[in-house]
Write a protein that holds these residues in place. Sequence first.
Motif, mmCIF file in Angstrom:
data_model
loop_
_atom_site.group_PDB
_atom_site.id
_atom_site.type_symbol
_atom_site.label_atom_id
_atom_site.label_comp_id
_atom_site.label_asym_id
_atom_site.label_seq_id
_atom_site.Cartn_x
_atom_site.Cartn_y
_atom_site.Cartn_z
ATOM 1 N N ALA A 202 -18.007 67.326 70.546
ATOM 2 C CA ALA A 202 -19.488 68.064 69.982
ATOM 3 C C ALA A 202 -20.313 67.094 69.196
ATOM 4 C CB ALA A 202 -18.639 69.240 69.040
ATOM 5 N N MET A 203 -19.641 66.124 68.583
ATOM 6 C CA MET A 203 -20.403 65.049 68.042
ATOM 7 C C MET A 203 -21.033 64.134 68.929
ATOM 8 S SD MET A 203 -20.149 66.134 65.111
ATOM 9 C CE MET A 203 -21.256 65.318 64.147
ATOM 10 N N GLN A 204 -20.414 64.018 69.939
ATOM 11 C CA GLN A 204 -21.110 63.146 70.952
ATOM 12 C C GLN A 204 -22.430 63.787 71.540
ATOM 13 O OE1 GLN A 204 -17.815 62.701 73.630
ATOM 14 N NE2 GLN A 204 -17.413 60.436 73.074
ATOM 15 N N ASP A 205 -22.158 64.994 71.728
ATOM 16 C CA ASP A 205 -23.194 66.066 72.170
ATOM 17 C C ASP A 205 -24.453 66.025 71.401
ATOM 18 O OD1 ASP A 205 -21.937 66.551 74.450
ATOM 19 O OD2 ASP A 205 -21.016 68.408 73.852
ATOM 20 N N VAL A 206 -24.035 65.952 70.013
ATOM 21 C CA VAL A 206 -25.165 66.031 68.919
ATOM 22 C C VAL A 206 -25.762 64.774 69.015
ATOM 23 C CG1 VAL A 206 -25.379 65.708 66.447
ATOM 24 C CG2 VAL A 206 -23.860 67.486 67.459
ATOM 25 N N LEU A 207 -25.212 63.645 69.297
ATOM 26 C CA LEU A 207 -26.081 62.492 69.297
ATOM 27 C C LEU A 207 -26.718 62.082 70.492
ATOM 28 C CD1 LEU A 207 -23.512 59.945 67.141
ATOM 29 C CD2 LEU A 207 -25.763 60.959 66.533
ATOM 30 N N GLN A 208 -26.357 62.868 71.564
ATOM 31 C CA GLN A 208 -26.815 62.428 72.959
ATOM 32 C C GLN A 208 -28.432 62.496 72.868
ATOM 33 O OE1 GLN A 208 -24.375 62.206 75.368
ATOM 34 N NE2 GLN A 208 -25.725 61.847 76.798
ATOM 35 N N GLY A 209 -28.878 61.517 73.489
ATOM 36 C CA GLY A 209 -30.325 61.558 73.388
ATOM 37 C C GLY A 209 -31.047 61.275 72.274
ATOM 38 N N SER A 210 -30.442 60.765 70.891
ATOM 39 C CA SER A 210 -31.195 60.553 69.987
ATOM 40 C C SER A 210 -31.706 59.123 69.876
ATOM 41 C CB SER A 210 -30.074 60.710 68.546
ATOM 42 O OG SER A 210 -29.780 62.025 68.376
ATOM 43 N N GLU A 211 -32.939 58.999 70.165
ATOM 44 C CA GLU A 211 -33.271 57.706 70.132
ATOM 45 C C GLU A 211 -33.729 56.892 68.871
ATOM 46 O OE1 GLU A 211 -33.408 56.169 73.009
ATOM 47 O OE2 GLU A 211 -32.742 57.738 74.212
ATOM 48 N N GLU A 212 -34.262 58.097 67.967
ATOM 49 C CA GLU A 212 -34.618 57.587 66.619
ATOM 50 C C GLU A 212 -33.339 57.607 65.673
ATOM 51 O OE1 GLU A 212 -37.644 56.439 65.653
ATOM 52 O OE2 GLU A 212 -38.529 56.986 67.504
ATOM 53 N N VAL A 213 -32.954 56.305 65.179
ATOM 54 C CA VAL A 213 -31.881 56.043 64.254
ATOM 55 C C VAL A 213 -31.631 57.292 63.262
ATOM 56 C CG1 VAL A 213 -32.794 54.543 62.759
ATOM 57 C CG2 VAL A 213 -30.368 54.525 63.069
ATOM 58 N N GLU A 214 -33.012 57.321 62.603
ATOM 59 C CA GLU A 214 -32.848 58.512 61.440
ATOM 60 C C GLU A 214 -32.395 59.856 61.802
ATOM 61 O OE1 GLU A 214 -35.748 57.652 58.193
ATOM 62 O OE2 GLU A 214 -36.056 55.899 59.157
ATOM 63 N N ASP A 215 -33.148 60.359 63.027
ATOM 64 C CA ASP A 215 -32.874 61.584 63.537
ATOM 65 C C ASP A 215 -31.468 61.671 63.951
ATOM 66 O OD1 ASP A 215 -33.778 64.000 64.816
ATOM 67 O OD2 ASP A 215 -32.976 62.907 66.290
ATOM 68 N N GLY A 216 -30.979 60.560 64.514
ATOM 69 C CA GLY A 216 -29.476 60.676 64.930
ATOM 70 C C GLY A 216 -28.664 60.800 63.918
ATOM 71 N N LEU A 217 -28.961 60.155 62.965
ATOM 72 C CA LEU A 217 -27.955 59.982 61.440
ATOM 73 C C LEU A 217 -27.980 61.443 60.937
ATOM 74 C CD1 LEU A 217 -28.661 56.484 60.109
ATOM 75 C CD2 LEU A 217 -26.498 57.382 61.140
ATOM 76 N N PHE A 218 -29.071 61.952 60.653
ATOM 77 C CA PHE A 218 -29.487 63.236 60.206
ATOM 78 C C PHE A 218 -28.616 64.505 61.016
ATOM 79 C CE2 PHE A 218 -31.663 67.356 59.777
ATOM 80 C CZ PHE A 218 -31.474 67.578 58.458
ATOM 81 N N ARG A 219 -28.961 64.340 62.248
ATOM 82 C CA ARG A 219 -28.302 65.394 63.111
ATOM 83 C C ARG A 219 -26.724 65.322 62.934
ATOM 84 N NH1 ARG A 219 -31.523 64.871 69.047
ATOM 85 N NH2 ARG A 219 -29.626 66.135 69.305
ATOM 86 N N PHE A 220 -26.197 64.049 63.156
ATOM 87 C CA PHE A 220 -24.784 63.778 62.840
ATOM 88 C C PHE A 220 -24.310 64.242 61.677
ATOM 89 C CE2 PHE A 220 -21.002 61.573 62.029
ATOM 90 C CZ PHE A 220 -20.288 61.289 62.702
#
Length: 231
Positions: A87-105
């Motif tokens: 599930a957490m891999q899916d959350v980070l899938q396609g997160s190009e912006e580091v801050e966006d990815g960190l927030f979603r994670f």
Amino acid sequence: MTRTRKDELCGQGPPGRFAAGEDPAKREQIIDGAKRIFMKLGFDAASMNDITREAGVSKGTIYVYFQNKEDLFAAMVERERQRITSAMQDVLQGSEEVEDGLFRFGMGFAAHTTSPGVIRAMRTMTGVVDRMPGLCQQFFSSPANIRTVLQAFIERHVMLGTLKVEDTDLAARQFIELSSGMFFKFRLFGELNDVPPKEELERVVRSAVKVFMAAYGTVEKPAMVKMAEPA
């Protein structure tokens, strides 16, 4: 001896059927029933008879798939680890912006670890840690878990030049602690009786991202241009 009987003894059923102990749907059915019983009664109070009734299978069928209650409990824990990792891999899938990815994670992690089901599961697991230490170690130290998913994301952004991190494992652990905002511990030990409001989770996770980027971000914000004094 008939061919059908011979095949059964050799572990080979008719075409289209699984050999004993190899039907993934039956295995999931047993684990689902066991999970409901473990969450309701706890590990010690749960019996194989309870699990048999809940799963809707015979005791003989359970023992074809699992050696004992400990083996079944370990399988349940491993399945949950795989599910949250995926599930957490899916959350980070396609997160190009580091801050966006960190927030979603951070939001996904905080929401998951404070949910009622996870809290019940963790309380059950901590109850057997002295007798089954390897089980808890496997959950948190497996080559694929929540931390390693985040670590891989951090390493990717180190390669892209958006983060500068010497110890990516430590950085992943730090962000997980920051984004949990103590919510998980409060929920686990009963200090917090319900899931935190989404607004509060967002506030804590945004702060965690800000602190993380202040420590490891490489992009400096442009300095403010000082306006000239009037002549």
